[in-house]
Design a protein around this motif. Structure first.
Motif, PDB file in Angstrom:
ATOM      1  N   THR A 185      -2.668   2.324 -29.490  1.00 40.98           N
ATOM      2  CA  THR A 185      -3.162   1.529 -28.368  1.00 40.98           C
ATOM      3  C   THR A 185      -3.895   2.413 -27.372  1.00 40.98           C
ATOM      4  OG1 THR A 185      -1.286   0.062 -28.657  1.00 40.98           O
ATOM      5  CG2 THR A 185      -2.511  -0.160 -26.619  1.00 40.98           C
ATOM      6  N   LEU A 197     -12.879  -4.626 -34.019  1.00 44.47           N
ATOM      7  CA  LEU A 197     -11.960  -3.850 -33.204  1.00 44.47           C
ATOM      8  C   LEU A 197     -10.971  -3.032 -34.017  1.00 44.47           C
ATOM      9  CD1 LEU A 197     -11.342  -6.386 -30.350  1.00 44.47           C
ATOM     10  CD2 LEU A 197     -12.795  -4.373 -30.358  1.00 44.47           C
ATOM     11  N   ILE A 246      -0.886  -3.209 -29.270  1.00 40.69           N
ATOM     12  CA  ILE A 246      -2.307  -3.071 -29.577  1.00 40.69           C
ATOM     13  C   ILE A 246      -3.003  -4.416 -29.744  1.00 40.69           C
ATOM     14  CG2 ILE A 246      -2.020  -2.790 -32.078  1.00 40.69           C
ATOM     15  CD1 ILE A 246      -4.375  -0.642 -31.745  1.00 40.69           C
ATOM     16  N   ARG A 251      -6.169  -5.503 -27.632  1.00 36.35           N
ATOM     17  CA  ARG A 251      -7.426  -5.908 -28.280  1.00 36.35           C
ATOM     18  C   ARG A 251      -7.899  -7.259 -27.764  1.00 36.35           C
ATOM     19  NH1 ARG A 251      -5.941  -4.037 -34.256  1.00 36.35           N
ATOM     20  NH2 ARG A 251      -7.077  -2.097 -34.260  1.00 36.35           N
ATOM     21  N   LEU A 293      -7.371   3.155 -28.594  1.00 34.81           N
ATOM     22  CA  LEU A 293      -8.220   1.977 -28.416  1.00 34.81           C
ATOM     23  C   LEU A 293      -8.725   1.902 -26.979  1.00 34.81           C
ATOM     24  CD1 LEU A 293      -9.293  -0.796 -29.578  1.00 34.81           C
ATOM     25  CD2 LEU A 293      -7.230  -1.782 -28.565  1.00 34.81           C
TER      26      LEU A 293
END
Length: 138
Positions: free
Chosen positions: A107, A135, A69, A73, A110
């Protein structure tokens, strides 16, 4: 990281050289979740994060497949990779990650968020917003 810097700076190794699968050091860093390496290669060595491998996977595909992740990001924050980009199997990074993950969805969630933003707005207009977003949406 020190070995990588030594190879690039002191031995003139090209960080953008390809393996037979068309992977670069960036692809390895994304697939193993090495966010500091990604940052160094993109920001200091000016490596192109939009390159795909022979299967059309970009760095987000690889980061998402490994449930990395922080790498995902960082890559999204650069604004240099389209989160809705599809590989040769017409698979977005979140879809690829979902098919290869071991049930960790952080993840993937996201990436789905960014894909939705991308589909609702042209990428040029949302990149600035992405960089300003906190984020930690999950």
């Amino acid at each position: 990281m020190e070995t990588l810097k030594c190879l690039i700076i002191e031995h003139d190794c090209d960080p953008m050289s390809f393996t037979r699968n068309e992977w670069t050091a960036l692809h390895w860093a994304a697939s193993t979740g090495q966010v500091d390496t990604l940052r160094y290669l993109i920001e200091s060595c000016n490596c192109d994060p939009s390159l795909c491998d022979t299967k059309g996977h970009n760095l987000l595909h690889l980061a998402c497949a490994g449930n990395h992740i922080e790498s995902a990001r960082y890559l999204l924050q650069t604004g240099l990779i389209d989160p809705a980009f599809t590989c040769i199997w017409d698979c977005k990074p979140s879809e690829w990650g979902q098919s290869t993950s071991n049930g960790n969805t952080e993840t993937i969630e996201l990436l789905k968020y960014y894909e939705e933003c991308r589909m609702n707005s042209p990428i040029d207009t949302v990149v600035t917003e992405w960089r300003e977003l906190d984020l930690r949406i999950l």
